[in-house]
Write a protein that holds these residues in place. Structure first.
Motif, PDB file in Angstrom:
ATOM      1  N   UNK A 274       0.831  -1.204   0.000  1.00  0.00           N
ATOM      2  CA  UNK A 274       0.000   0.000   0.000  1.00  0.00           C
ATOM      3  C   UNK A 274       0.861   1.248   0.000  1.00  0.00           C
ATOM      4  N   UNK A 275       0.239   2.377  -0.353  1.00  0.00           N
ATOM      5  CA  UNK A 275       0.947   3.644  -0.222  1.00  0.00           C
ATOM      6  C   UNK A 275       1.256   3.862   1.260  1.00  0.00           C
ATOM      7  N   UNK A 276       2.399   4.502   1.558  1.00  0.00           N
ATOM      8  CA  UNK A 276       2.837   4.627   2.953  1.00  0.00           C
ATOM      9  C   UNK A 276       2.155   5.762   3.717  1.00  0.00           C
ATOM     10  N   UNK A 277       1.022   5.424   4.308  1.00  0.00           N
ATOM     11  CA  UNK A 277       0.320   6.373   5.176  1.00  0.00           C
ATOM     12  C   UNK A 277      -0.103   5.657   6.449  1.00  0.00           C
ATOM     13  N   UNK A 278       0.055   6.327   7.596  1.00  0.00           N
ATOM     14  CA  UNK A 278      -0.362   5.793   8.882  1.00  0.00           C
ATOM     15  C   UNK A 278      -0.835   6.915   9.783  1.00  0.00           C
ATOM     16  N   UNK A 279      -1.778   6.618  10.669  1.00  0.00           N
ATOM     17  CA  UNK A 279      -2.381   7.654  11.516  1.00  0.00           C
ATOM     18  C   UNK A 279      -2.747   7.128  12.894  1.00  0.00           C
ATOM     19  N   UNK A 280      -2.786   8.050  13.851  1.00  0.00           N
ATOM     20  CA  UNK A 280      -3.207   7.763  15.227  1.00  0.00           C
ATOM     21  C   UNK A 280      -4.313   8.725  15.635  1.00  0.00           C
ATOM     22  N   UNK A 281      -5.220   8.257  16.471  1.00  0.00           N
ATOM     23  CA  UNK A 281      -6.219   9.105  17.113  1.00  0.00           C
ATOM     24  C   UNK A 281      -5.863   9.156  18.589  1.00  0.00           C
ATOM     25  N   UNK A 282      -5.637  10.357  19.092  1.00  0.00           N
ATOM     26  CA  UNK A 282      -5.159  10.556  20.460  1.00  0.00           C
ATOM     27  C   UNK A 282      -6.171  11.423  21.212  1.00  0.00           C
ATOM     28  N   UNK A 283      -6.518  11.015  22.434  1.00  0.00           N
ATOM     29  CA  UNK A 283      -7.488  11.789  23.208  1.00  0.00           C
ATOM     30  C   UNK A 283      -6.849  13.020  23.830  1.00  0.00           C
ATOM     31  N   UNK A 284      -7.676  13.831  24.481  1.00  0.00           N
ATOM     32  CA  UNK A 284      -7.219  15.098  25.056  1.00  0.00           C
ATOM     33  C   UNK A 284      -6.116  14.911  26.090  1.00  0.00           C
ATOM     34  N   UNK A 285      -6.060  13.742  26.731  1.00  0.00           N
ATOM     35  CA  UNK A 285      -5.037  13.467  27.733  1.00  0.00           C
ATOM     36  C   UNK A 285      -3.760  12.880  27.162  1.00  0.00           C
ATOM     37  N   UNK A 286      -3.726  12.643  25.856  1.00  0.00           N
ATOM     38  CA  UNK A 286      -2.522  12.111  25.215  1.00  0.00           C
ATOM     39  C   UNK A 286      -2.504  10.609  25.016  1.00  0.00           C
ATOM     40  N   UNK A 287      -3.596   9.924  25.373  1.00  0.00           N
ATOM     41  CA  UNK A 287      -3.652   8.468  25.200  1.00  0.00           C
ATOM     42  C   UNK A 287      -4.045   8.123  23.767  1.00  0.00           C
ATOM     43  N   UNK A 288      -3.363   7.140  23.190  1.00  0.00           N
ATOM     44  CA  UNK A 288      -3.700   6.668  21.849  1.00  0.00           C
ATOM     45  C   UNK A 288      -4.956   5.808  21.951  1.00  0.00           C
ATOM     46  N   UNK A 289      -5.986   6.195  21.214  1.00  0.00           N
ATOM     47  CA  UNK A 289      -7.255   5.476  21.227  1.00  0.00           C
ATOM     48  C   UNK A 289      -7.360   4.460  20.097  1.00  0.00           C
ATOM     49  N   UNK A 290      -6.804   4.813  18.944  1.00  0.00           N
ATOM     50  CA  UNK A 290      -6.891   3.946  17.769  1.00  0.00           C
ATOM     51  C   UNK A 290      -5.775   4.311  16.811  1.00  0.00           C
ATOM     52  N   UNK A 291      -5.406   3.341  15.974  1.00  0.00           N
ATOM     53  CA  UNK A 291      -4.402   3.600  14.948  1.00  0.00           C
ATOM     54  C   UNK A 291      -4.815   2.843  13.692  1.00  0.00           C
ATOM     55  N   UNK A 292      -4.321   3.327  12.562  1.00  0.00           N
ATOM     56  CA  UNK A 292      -4.654   2.691  11.295  1.00  0.00           C
ATOM     57  C   UNK A 292      -3.558   2.983  10.285  1.00  0.00           C
ATOM     58  N   UNK A 293      -3.535   2.178   9.228  1.00  0.00           N
ATOM     59  CA  UNK A 293      -2.602   2.403   8.129  1.00  0.00           C
ATOM     60  C   UNK A 293      -3.363   2.206   6.827  1.00  0.00           C
ATOM     61  N   UNK A 294      -2.778   2.674   5.755  1.00  0.00           N
ATOM     62  CA  UNK A 294      -3.393   2.566   4.442  1.00  0.00           C
ATOM     63  C   UNK A 294      -3.619   1.101   4.092  1.00  0.00           C
ATOM     64  N   UNK A 295      -4.816   0.786   3.596  1.00  0.00           N
ATOM     65  CA  UNK A 295      -5.163  -0.581   3.193  1.00  0.00           C
ATOM     66  C   UNK A 295      -5.852  -0.592   1.832  1.00  0.00           C
ATOM     67  N   UNK A 296      -5.574   0.383   1.002  1.00  0.00           N
ATOM     68  CA  UNK A 296      -6.229   0.511  -0.304  1.00  0.00           C
ATOM     69  C   UNK A 296      -5.925  -0.670  -1.208  1.00  0.00           C
ATOM     70  N   UNK A 297      -4.653  -0.967  -1.413  1.00  0.00           N
ATOM     71  CA  UNK A 297      -4.271  -2.044  -2.332  1.00  0.00           C
ATOM     72  C   UNK A 297      -4.675  -3.400  -1.761  1.00  0.00           C
TER      73      UNK A 297
END
Length: 167
Positions: free
Chosen positions: A25-48
């Motif tokens: 896949x194309x190289x993209x990755x992301x995190x969702x972080x709450x107001x306190x700095x805790x990582x709630x979820x993460x994901x990466x590109x899954x198009x291909x």
């Protein structure tokens, strides 16, 4: 100014982007972080790997946030991502009501890198996030991470055979 914790989050995004690259896949990755700095979820590109052009990590996180967070929690959250949101992902971010976005590399940088590699432009025009979601707080690109992101994109397009012989 980007804090040490934010840089750690961005580096994790880059690790996720590298995982996406290893899957083709194309190289993209992301995190969702709450107001306190805790990582709630993460994901990466899954198009291909899925054949679904909407399987961008930012879009996945917007869906996750809509299903798992209150409106107040979403507006206080931050999305960290390896690359600036495309228009589809920016719209999803805005419609779901997520808060701030911090990205390592911009769409403008990516456009230059792809042109250097001889890769044709995408079917959807890239735009700055603020043109899609005008009142959002956005930080990026982060100059210290640009060359690492550039390298991931070079590797992807050379591996996929989409780069020209000059790229």
């Amino acid at each position: 100014m980007t804090t040490d914790a934010e840089l750690r989050h961005l580096r994790r995004c880059m690790d996720l982007a590298a995982e996406a690259l290893e899957e083709g896949n194309e190289p993209f990755g992301s995190l969702l972080v709450d107001a306190g700095g805790a990582v709630l979820a993460e994901s990466r590109n899954r198009v291909v790997s899925t054949g679904d052009q909407t399987r961008h990590p930012e879009f996945e996180l917007a869906r996750w946030a809509a299903a798992n967070m209150t409106a107040e929690e979403r507006s206080a959250a931050t999305v960290f991502t390896s690359g600036e949101h495309c228009p589809m992902c920016a719209a999803a971010h805005g419609w779901v009501g997520l808060g701030r976005i911090v990205y390592a590399s911009s769409s403008a940088q990516l456009a230059v890198w792809l042109a250097e590699l001889g890769v044709p432009p995408p079917p959807v025009r890239t735009l700055p996030i603020q043109e899609i979601v005008p009142n959002i707080t956005v930080e990026g690109p982060i100059p210290a991470l640009a060359e690492d992101m550039h390298d991931l994109h070079r590797r992807h397009y050379r591996k996929s055979g989409q780069a020209s012989k000059n790229g």
